[in-house]
Design a protein around this motif. Sequence first.
Motif, short mmCIF file in Angstrom:
data_model
loop_
_atom_site.label_atom_id
_atom_site.label_comp_id
_atom_site.label_asym_id
_atom_site.label_seq_id
_atom_site.Cartn_x
_atom_site.Cartn_y
_atom_site.Cartn_z
N ASP A 65 94.78 41.16 -51.25
CA ASP A 65 96.12 41.58 -50.87
C ASP A 65 96.29 41.95 -49.39
O ASP A 65 97.20 41.47 -48.72
CB ASP A 65 96.54 42.77 -51.76
N ARG A 66 95.39 42.76 -48.84
CA ARG A 66 95.60 43.38 -47.55
C ARG A 66 95.10 42.53 -46.38
O ARG A 66 93.94 42.60 -45.98
CB ARG A 66 94.93 44.75 -47.52
N VAL A 67 96.00 41.75 -45.82
CA VAL A 67 95.67 40.91 -44.67
C VAL A 67 95.26 41.77 -43.48
O VAL A 67 94.36 41.41 -42.72
CB VAL A 67 96.87 40.00 -44.30
N ASP A 68 95.90 42.92 -43.32
CA ASP A 68 95.57 43.80 -42.20
C ASP A 68 94.14 44.32 -42.28
O ASP A 68 93.41 44.36 -41.28
CB ASP A 68 96.56 44.97 -42.10
N VAL A 69 93.72 44.68 -43.49
CA VAL A 69 92.34 45.16 -43.68
C VAL A 69 91.35 44.04 -43.42
O VAL A 69 90.32 44.23 -42.76
CB VAL A 69 92.16 45.74 -45.10
#
Length: 210
Positions: free
Chosen positions: A71-75
């Motif tokens: 889910d977390r592209v930023d992470v």
Amino acid sequence: MKPLDMTLYFITDSTCVPEDRFLPVVEAACKGGATIVQLREKDRSTREYLDLARSTHEITAKYGIPLIIDDRVDVAMAIGAEGVHVGQSDMPACDARRILGPEKIVGVTAKTVPQALEAYEQGADYLGCGAIYPTTTHVKTVITPVETLKDVVKAVPIPVNAIGGLNKDNIFVLKGSGIAGICVVSAIMKAADPELATRELKQAFSALNS
């Protein structure tokens, strides 16, 4: 990007084990032959997710195994993970691809042929399709018939993995489906010996295709 080995795709669930056991289970799965690891954390803060992702990536990198962030592209970007996996309610694959660039892995959950075709057209590298069986994870489960799985495999030229309640004793239903591999959570996370469980899962999948 080198070809993906999708044979045994291990998805983590830190709610299954005490906190001090989580990373040892990840390492045991890597030793046992997991070919991809996905870090899936639905309920952690961004800071907590980042810290756990960095620690997990240290392990997977040691074994040369791609780490996928759910889910977390930023992470994924922040820790230099190899890729990201998005569901139907997450960021669209085309946006994830645009942000991450062509060299990163983008996986998508697709439960129908139209979803599979859309994901492929948007730049997905692989698909996860299921759930084949009810699961004990806290992710909402919608059962996917094996016939639908077969249709998805036929519809797209990228690897498709089955997911959902799979273990070494029940994957026989996937014989002849054409899948590239299996995704497992509880069968490894909850195993008394995660390394052995991983080896047995790989052997069972190999037997499925022999």
